[in-house]
Write a protein that holds these residues in place. Structure first.
Motif, PDB file in Angstrom:
ATOM      1  N   ALA A   1       0.827  -1.215   0.000  1.00  0.00           N
ATOM      2  CA  ALA A   1       0.000   0.000   0.000  1.00  0.00           C
ATOM      3  C   ALA A   1       0.855   1.255   0.000  1.00  0.00           C
ATOM      4  CB  ALA A   1      -0.950  -0.018   1.195  1.00  0.00           C
TER       5      ALA A   1
ATOM      6  N   ILE B   1      -3.339  -5.365   0.939  1.00  0.00           N
ATOM      7  CA  ILE B   1      -2.651  -5.703   2.198  1.00  0.00           C
ATOM      8  C   ILE B   1      -1.271  -5.048   2.222  1.00  0.00           C
ATOM      9  CG2 ILE B   1      -3.866  -7.901   2.509  1.00  0.00           C
ATOM     10  CD1 ILE B   1      -1.300  -9.299   1.423  1.00  0.00           C
ATOM     11  N   ASP B   2      -0.781  -4.786   3.433  1.00  0.00           N
ATOM     12  CA  ASP B   2       0.578  -4.240   3.579  1.00  0.00           C
ATOM     13  C   ASP B   2       1.186  -4.831   4.839  1.00  0.00           C
ATOM     14  OD1 ASP B   2       2.076  -1.515   2.306  1.00  0.00           O
ATOM     15  OD2 ASP B   2       2.812  -2.202   4.256  1.00  0.00           O
TER      16      ASP B   2
ATOM     17  N   ARG C   1       3.373  -3.484   6.750  1.00  0.00           N
ATOM     18  CA  ARG C   1       3.646  -2.476   7.790  1.00  0.00           C
ATOM     19  C   ARG C   1       2.380  -2.138   8.568  1.00  0.00           C
ATOM     20  NH1 ARG C   1       7.602  -3.573   8.394  1.00  0.00           N
ATOM     21  NH2 ARG C   1       9.348  -3.433   7.005  1.00  0.00           N
TER      22      ARG C   1
ATOM     23  N   GLN D   1      10.978  10.007   2.085  1.00  0.00           N
ATOM     24  CA  GLN D   1      10.788   9.378   0.774  1.00  0.00           C
ATOM     25  C   GLN D   1      10.383  10.407  -0.285  1.00  0.00           C
ATOM     26  OE1 GLN D   1      10.134   4.828   2.218  1.00  0.00           O
ATOM     27  NE2 GLN D   1       9.340   5.437   0.274  1.00  0.00           N
TER      28      GLN D   1
ATOM     29  N   ASP E   1       8.724  13.155  -2.852  1.00  0.00           N
ATOM     30  CA  ASP E   1       8.001  14.398  -2.595  1.00  0.00           C
ATOM     31  C   ASP E   1       7.555  15.123  -3.864  1.00  0.00           C
ATOM     32  OD1 ASP E   1      10.433  15.233  -3.466  1.00  0.00           O
ATOM     33  OD2 ASP E   1      10.987  16.329  -1.653  1.00  0.00           O
TER      34      ASP E   1
ATOM     35  N   GLN F   1       5.430  12.320   0.693  1.00  0.00           N
ATOM     36  CA  GLN F   1       4.713  11.115   0.247  1.00  0.00           C
ATOM     37  C   GLN F   1       3.607  10.676   1.214  1.00  0.00           C
ATOM     38  OE1 GLN F   1       7.347   8.007  -1.163  1.00  0.00           O
ATOM     39  NE2 GLN F   1       5.989   6.404  -0.456  1.00  0.00           N
TER      40      GLN F   1
ATOM     41  N   ASP G   1       4.762  -4.101  -4.060  1.00  0.00           N
ATOM     42  CA  ASP G   1       5.441  -4.183  -2.770  1.00  0.00           C
ATOM     43  C   ASP G   1       6.877  -3.687  -2.811  1.00  0.00           C
ATOM     44  OD1 ASP G   1       5.647  -6.402  -4.394  1.00  0.00           O
ATOM     45  OD2 ASP G   1       5.608  -7.876  -2.802  1.00  0.00           O
TER      46      ASP G   1
ATOM     47  N   TYR H   1      19.546  17.170  -1.470  1.00  0.00           N
ATOM     48  CA  TYR H   1      20.186  15.958  -1.982  1.00  0.00           C
ATOM     49  C   TYR H   1      21.672  16.278  -2.061  1.00  0.00           C
ATOM     50  CZ  TYR H   1      15.755  13.882  -3.496  1.00  0.00           C
ATOM     51  OH  TYR H   1      14.507  13.329  -3.545  1.00  0.00           O
TER      52      TYR H   1
ATOM     53  N   TRP I   1      13.773  14.255   8.535  1.00  0.00           N
ATOM     54  CA  TRP I   1      14.032  12.907   7.986  1.00  0.00           C
ATOM     55  C   TRP I   1      15.360  12.956   7.262  1.00  0.00           C
ATOM     56  CZ3 TRP I   1      14.223  11.138   2.737  1.00  0.00           C
ATOM     57  CH2 TRP I   1      14.051   9.758   2.549  1.00  0.00           C
TER      58      TRP I   1
ATOM     59  N   THR J   1      18.239  10.230   4.877  1.00  0.00           N
ATOM     60  CA  THR J   1      18.601   8.899   4.384  1.00  0.00           C
ATOM     61  C   THR J   1      19.790   9.036   3.427  1.00  0.00           C
ATOM     62  OG1 THR J   1      17.730   6.843   3.442  1.00  0.00           O
ATOM     63  CG2 THR J   1      17.080   8.863   2.346  1.00  0.00           C
TER      64      THR J   1
ATOM     65  N   ALA K   1       4.036  -3.639 -10.302  1.00  0.00           N
ATOM     66  CA  ALA K   1       3.986  -2.201 -10.626  1.00  0.00           C
ATOM     67  C   ALA K   1       4.882  -1.415  -9.682  1.00  0.00           C
ATOM     68  CB  ALA K   1       2.541  -1.689 -10.523  1.00  0.00           C
TER      69      ALA K   1
ATOM     70  N   PRO L   1      16.505   9.114  -6.992  1.00  0.00           N
ATOM     71  CA  PRO L   1      15.278   9.890  -6.771  1.00  0.00           C
ATOM     72  C   PRO L   1      15.340  11.355  -7.206  1.00  0.00           C
ATOM     73  CG  PRO L   1      16.451   9.605  -4.703  1.00  0.00           C
ATOM     74  CD  PRO L   1      17.262   8.906  -5.754  1.00  0.00           C
TER      75      PRO L   1
ATOM     76  N   GLN M   1      10.993  11.086  -9.943  1.00  0.00           N
ATOM     77  CA  GLN M   1      10.163  10.258 -10.809  1.00  0.00           C
ATOM     78  C   GLN M   1       9.572   9.027 -10.125  1.00  0.00           C
ATOM     79  OE1 GLN M   1       9.424  10.779 -14.393  1.00  0.00           O
ATOM     80  NE2 GLN M   1       9.727  12.654 -13.262  1.00  0.00           N
TER      81      GLN M   1
ATOM     82  N   SER N   1       5.561   5.169 -10.628  1.00  0.00           N
ATOM     83  CA  SER N   1       4.950   4.017  -9.940  1.00  0.00           C
ATOM     84  C   SER N   1       3.426   4.139  -9.932  1.00  0.00           C
ATOM     85  CB  SER N   1       5.462   3.930  -8.501  1.00  0.00           C
ATOM     86  OG  SER N   1       6.847   3.693  -8.520  1.00  0.00           O
TER      87      SER N   1
HETATM   88  P1  FAD Z   1       6.801   1.681  -1.988  1.00  0.00           P
HETATM   89  O1  FAD Z   1       6.527   3.090  -1.704  1.00  0.00           O
HETATM   90  O2  FAD Z   1       8.112   1.129  -1.569  1.00  0.00           O
HETATM   91  O3  FAD Z   1       5.626   0.850  -1.310  1.00  0.00           O
HETATM   92  C1  FAD Z   1       5.684  -0.523  -1.141  1.00  0.00           C
HETATM   93  C2  FAD Z   1       4.702  -0.917  -0.049  1.00  0.00           C
HETATM   94  O4  FAD Z   1       4.656  -2.328   0.001  1.00  0.00           O
HETATM   95  C3  FAD Z   1       5.130  -0.436   1.322  1.00  0.00           C
HETATM   96  O5  FAD Z   1       4.036   0.129   1.993  1.00  0.00           O
HETATM   97  C4  FAD Z   1       5.619  -1.702   2.015  1.00  0.00           C
HETATM   98  O6  FAD Z   1       5.392  -1.692   3.412  1.00  0.00           O
HETATM   99  C5  FAD Z   1       4.789  -2.770   1.335  1.00  0.00           C
HETATM  100  N1  FAD Z   1       5.421  -4.080   1.294  1.00  0.00           N
HETATM  101  C6  FAD Z   1       6.693  -4.366   0.998  1.00  0.00           C
HETATM  102  N2  FAD Z   1       6.888  -5.690   1.029  1.00  0.00           N
HETATM  103  C7  FAD Z   1       5.696  -6.244   1.341  1.00  0.00           C
HETATM  104  C8  FAD Z   1       5.265  -7.569   1.516  1.00  0.00           C
HETATM  105  N3  FAD Z   1       6.095  -8.609   1.381  1.00  0.00           N
HETATM  106  N4  FAD Z   1       3.982  -7.784   1.856  1.00  0.00           N
HETATM  107  C9  FAD Z   1       3.110  -6.750   2.016  1.00  0.00           C
HETATM  108  N5  FAD Z   1       3.488  -5.467   1.858  1.00  0.00           N
HETATM  109  C10 FAD Z   1       4.759  -5.217   1.519  1.00  0.00           C
HETATM  110  N6  FAD Z   1      11.305   9.112  -4.755  1.00  0.00           N
HETATM  111  C11 FAD Z   1      11.335  10.377  -5.129  1.00  0.00           C
HETATM  112  O7  FAD Z   1      10.682  10.693  -6.121  1.00  0.00           O
HETATM  113  N7  FAD Z   1      12.064  11.300  -4.405  1.00  0.00           N
HETATM  114  C12 FAD Z   1      12.766  10.939  -3.296  1.00  0.00           C
HETATM  115  O8  FAD Z   1      13.438  11.750  -2.672  1.00  0.00           O
HETATM  116  C13 FAD Z   1      12.745   9.612  -2.880  1.00  0.00           C
HETATM  117  N8  FAD Z   1      13.433   9.191  -1.795  1.00  0.00           N
HETATM  118  C14 FAD Z   1      13.342   7.896  -1.415  1.00  0.00           C
HETATM  119  C15 FAD Z   1      14.015   7.473  -0.285  1.00  0.00           C
HETATM  120  C16 FAD Z   1      13.921   6.147   0.141  1.00  0.00           C
HETATM  121  C17 FAD Z   1      14.645   5.695   1.357  1.00  0.00           C
HETATM  122  C18 FAD Z   1      13.124   5.245  -0.595  1.00  0.00           C
HETATM  123  C19 FAD Z   1      12.966   3.812  -0.147  1.00  0.00           C
HETATM  124  C20 FAD Z   1      12.472   5.673  -1.719  1.00  0.00           C
HETATM  125  C21 FAD Z   1      12.585   6.995  -2.145  1.00  0.00           C
HETATM  126  N9  FAD Z   1      11.927   7.446  -3.277  1.00  0.00           N
HETATM  127  C22 FAD Z   1      11.986   8.709  -3.652  1.00  0.00           C
HETATM  128  C23 FAD Z   1      11.227   6.536  -4.138  1.00  0.00           C
HETATM  129  C24 FAD Z   1       9.746   6.538  -3.899  1.00  0.00           C
HETATM  130  O9  FAD Z   1       9.473   6.545  -2.524  1.00  0.00           O
HETATM  131  C25 FAD Z   1       9.238   5.294  -4.561  1.00  0.00           C
HETATM  132  O10 FAD Z   1       9.576   5.345  -5.940  1.00  0.00           O
HETATM  133  C26 FAD Z   1       7.765   5.130  -4.429  1.00  0.00           C
HETATM  134  O11 FAD Z   1       7.404   5.100  -3.078  1.00  0.00           O
HETATM  135  C27 FAD Z   1       7.373   3.838  -5.120  1.00  0.00           C
HETATM  136  O12 FAD Z   1       6.095   3.483  -4.770  1.00  0.00           O
HETATM  137  P2  FAD Z   1       5.705   1.957  -4.653  1.00  0.00           P
HETATM  138  O13 FAD Z   1       4.310   1.966  -4.209  1.00  0.00           O
HETATM  139  O14 FAD Z   1       6.076   1.262  -5.906  1.00  0.00           O
HETATM  140  O15 FAD Z   1       6.657   1.333  -3.538  1.00  0.00           O
END
Ligand code: FAD
Length: 678
Positions: free
Chosen positions: A16, A44-45, A47, A55, A57, A120, A221, A287, A331, A333, A355, A364, A368, A373
């Motif tokens: 999620a 489901i998630d 977390r 993350q 923005d 985010q 995920d 950054y 925050w 990282t 996806a 990052p 994008q 995503s």
């Molecule tokens: P995610 O946001 O990673 O979401 C995945 C979800 O799946 C999470 O809620 C997680 O808890 C859940 N999950 C994982 N594994 C499982 C499992 N086995 N079962 C159930 N649930 C699960 N992007 C930018 O554009 N700018 C930034 O500055 C930036 N900084 C970032 C910094 C960090 C540390 C990270 C990790 C990412 C950053 N990103 C940044 C990238 C951006 O956050 C991601 O591209 C975006 O969140 C992708 O969305 P997503 O839904 O594909 O994945």
């Protein structure tokens, strides 16, 4: 005989984050599409909560257009910081940084939205509220649930899940040691190993299990996707990492740097590069290139060396002679720049899809990750939903991979070039071959802006897009030719003729927006506001000069065919449902508003009558001057002939699928017959 409880659903979304929530929201908006039984969707998630800081923005124009089609762009627009200008800072002849250029952040005239930045976690909040509202509470994120096995059967995908304890569902975080009690995002960074995050899950005790039998599973995920790993090695991400390590800090800065509230790209002479992203609530994201940290022989940097103090020290050096400090850090990282992509976004059965970060990761800085995503799952969800509801042909699922993998591939190439130009040392002069030319950097930035807006996406020919060209691919699989099924073959010459009917509406790209007036009430609308993400296809009839008798007759002939009982509109619409429930007809005409009458000049199918609610006054629009908001000049901007008009078919995600003359009814019918189970 197992006593684990079993449930059947249409769709199971795993994860999620932004991609999973976009899928869930898109499904929630399909509730108005008629079907024998309501679409059942679970998400489901693992977390226990959504994220609250850090993350992604950046929200690009296209994401805001999509949010608007779901009904919550206004919330993001109001809360976010708006990005208006980018300042480039480079070393002068003496090595001191100086402002060398200013460019608009978003290319002028590209969209009715410009790029904004907002954390985010807020965007996830908007999604959660939207899902609740449109699904009436039927779809809600089930947290602390971990999938443990996945088997693809003939009819359904069997996923076993386990309820986690609170302890298991809360990731361990390093202590920050920083001035403030900032959240440390390192635990989700690509600097940690694959299994670090799951360490506390492996030893834990939560036992409650359930089997979910889903028609479709969407793995959203994230970068370490369990779904992807479960599908097998042929889905593994492929690509390369670089030696460039960057830190990220969200702080409230105390500084004399003049452009701290502008987006800045700063290249120092010798201390690395820095990007400034002014944020909401006085925050600024930095950054920061970390020159002190390099990957070891294993290719990974030692993350224990990375502290907020180290990252901030690097920022202070890059910004010299300006001073910067902070008291509050929200925050931080660090990450290692790399670009990776999965060879496949969908299982050959077309029952399991991946996806977002699960199938592509990159640096990052170009903002994008979250945007692409969300746009992946926005592309996929309506296709899955309309098939699960028995309305569309399953062949349209092939277009998910052929459309989105190409976008991800372009993103990876863009990021590869952009991140290297950003991390390189500026060239001292033209002879300095190892340095980066700042002119080349600016050029890449300008070109990148169009790409980064999300508006250059151009889908290839398929069952959903009638054009000439390369239909894209399904990855390195034996069934590669599948996506050719249903592709309308059209020659380059034929396509040029069709496209010339509406040059401003390229087939395969999103329907651009200009202002038009409602014929019945004169209210101005951005036309895109009428293209809601409710799962409906649309036929946009550019009716031309409806007061001209010959043209009026052309419109009437076209409308007679549309309304006929054996025409595709009637056959695509489930029995008993309203005629506009799966395909809606919207009209824009070019005669004077004050000289035309809705009921007199426009056939009924363009404003259907309902015995309970009367005529539909929201489907006919005019390209005319408004009292208060100027003139959208829509015909000119869309490149459509004001006398003769044309017809455009638009997909539920606002992409242009087909263009033709009013006389090309049979071709339009063929287009829809390839998509709908008529
Ligand atoms: P995610 O946001 O990673 O979401 C995945 C979800 O799946 C999470 O809620 C997680 O808890 C859940 N999950 C994982 N594994 C499982 C499992 N086995 N079962 C159930 N649930 C699960 N992007 C930018 O554009 N700018 C930034 O500055 C930036 N900084 C970032 C910094 C960090 C540390 C990270 C990790 C990412 C950053 N990103 C940044 C990238 C951006 O956050 C991601 O591209 C975006 O969140 C992708 O969305 P997503 O839904 O594909 O994945």
């Amino acid at each position: 005989q197992s006593d684990i409880p079993e449930t059947n659903v249409d769709v199971l979304i795993i994860g999620a984050g932004p991609a999973g929530l976009m899928a869930a929201a898109s499904f929630a908006h399909l509730t108005a599409i008629p079907s024998a039984s309501p679409l059942s969707v679970r998400i489901i998630d693992k977390r226990s909560t959504k994220i609250f800081s850090g993350q992604a923005d950046g929200l690009q124009c296209r994401s805001l257009e999509i949010f608007d089609s779901l009904g919550f762009a206004d919330r993001a627009w109001k809360e976010a910081n708006h990005m208006i200008e980018i300042c480039m800072w480079n070393p002068d002849a003496t090595g001191i940084i100086q402002r060398s250029d200013r460019i608009p952040d978003t290319i002028v005239g590209l969209s009715r939205f410009q790029q904004i930045v907002l954390q985010q976690g807020r965007i996830e909040r908007f999604f959660l509220d939207n899902i609740q509202k449109y699904s009436g509470g039927a779809i809600k994120v089930e947290r602390a649930i971990l999938p443990t096995s996945l088997q693809i059967g003939e009819e359904r995908v069997k996923v076993t899940v386990r309820k986690l304890t609170e302890e298991e569902a809360t990731p361990p975080q390093a202590t920050t040691g920083s001035k403030s009690d900032a959240t440390d995002g390192l635990f989700r960074s690509n600097l940690v190993g694959d299994d670090y995050e799951d360490k506390n899950i492996t030893d834990a005790k939560g036992e409650e299990e359930e089997v979910i039998n889903a028609k479709f599973v969407i793995g959203c995920d994230g970068a370490r996707s369990w779904t992807r790993r479960t599908l097998g090695p042929e889905f593994e991400l492929q690509g390369e990492a670089t030696d460039f390590i960057w830190g990220v800090m969200d702080i409230i800065p105390l500084t004399d740097f003049p452009d701290i509230r502008m987006r800045c790209a700063i290249h120092s002479a010798n201390d690395g590069s820095l990007m400034v992203i002014p944020r909401e609530n006085r925050l600024v994201r930095l950054y920061i290139q970390l020159k002190e940290v390099t990957p070891d022989a294993s290719g990974r940097a030692d993350r224990s060396k990375i502290t907020p103090e180290l990252i901030f020290g690097a920022a202070q050096k890059i910004l010299r002679p300006y001073k910067i400090d902070y008291e509050y850090c929200d925050w931080w990282t660090a990450y290692q720049i790399g670009q990776r992509i999965s060879p496949s976004f969908s299982h050959p059965s077309n029952k399991v899809f991946l996806a977002g970060d699960a199938v592509h990761t990159h640096s990052p800085k170009a903002g994008q990750g979250m945007n692409v995503s969300m746009q992946d799952s926005f592309n996929l969800a309506w296709k899955v939903g309309l098939i699960a509801k028995g309305i569309c042909h399953p062949r349209i699922l092939d277009t998910y991979q052929s459309e989105r993998r190409r976008v991800a591939q372009d993103l990876i190439e863009f990021d590869h070039k952009f991140s290297r130009l950003f991390s390189g040392r500026p060239a001292k002069d033209v002879m300095d071959a190892e340095g980066v030319s700042m002119a080349e950097f600016k050029d890449a930035f300008l070109k990148g802006n169009l790409f980064a807006s999300g508006l250059s996406v151009d889908y290839g020919p398929s069952s959903l897009v009638v054009k000439s060209g390369d239909p894209g691919e399904l990855g390195d699989r034996s069934d590669r030719s599948r996506n050719l099924e249903g592709v309308r073959r059209i020659t380059v010459e034929e396509f040029e003729v069709k496209q010339s009917l509406a040059k401003g509406l390229p087939v395969g790209m999103r329907f651009n927006s200009f202002k038009v007036l409602n014929q019945a009430c004169a209210r101005p609308w951005h036309f895109q506001e009428r293209l809601k993400a409710d799962g409906r296809f649309r036929i946009v009839l550019f009716a031309g000069d409806i007061l001209d008798q010959a043209q009026k007759q052309r419109v009437e002939v076209f409308c007679d065919k549309l309304s006929s009982s054996n025409g595709f509109m009637r056959r695509a619409t489930p029995e008993g449902a309203k005629i506009d429930s799966v395909i809606e007809v919207l009209t824009i005409h070019s005669a004077r508003r004050t000289e035309t009458e809705l009921l007199r000049d426009f056939p009924d199918i363009l404003h259907p009558f309902d015995p309970h609610t009367g005529w539909d006054y929201n489907k006919v629009f005019v390209d005319d001057e408004s009292y208060h908001e100027g003139f959208g000049d829509a015909y000119k901007n869309y490149g459509v002939d004001k006398e003769k008009g044309c017809v455009v078919a638009v997909r539920p995600d606002q992409y242009v699928g087909w263009i033709g003359e009013l006389e090309d009814f049979e071709q339009l019918q063929e287009y829809f017959e390839g998509i709908f189970l008529v």
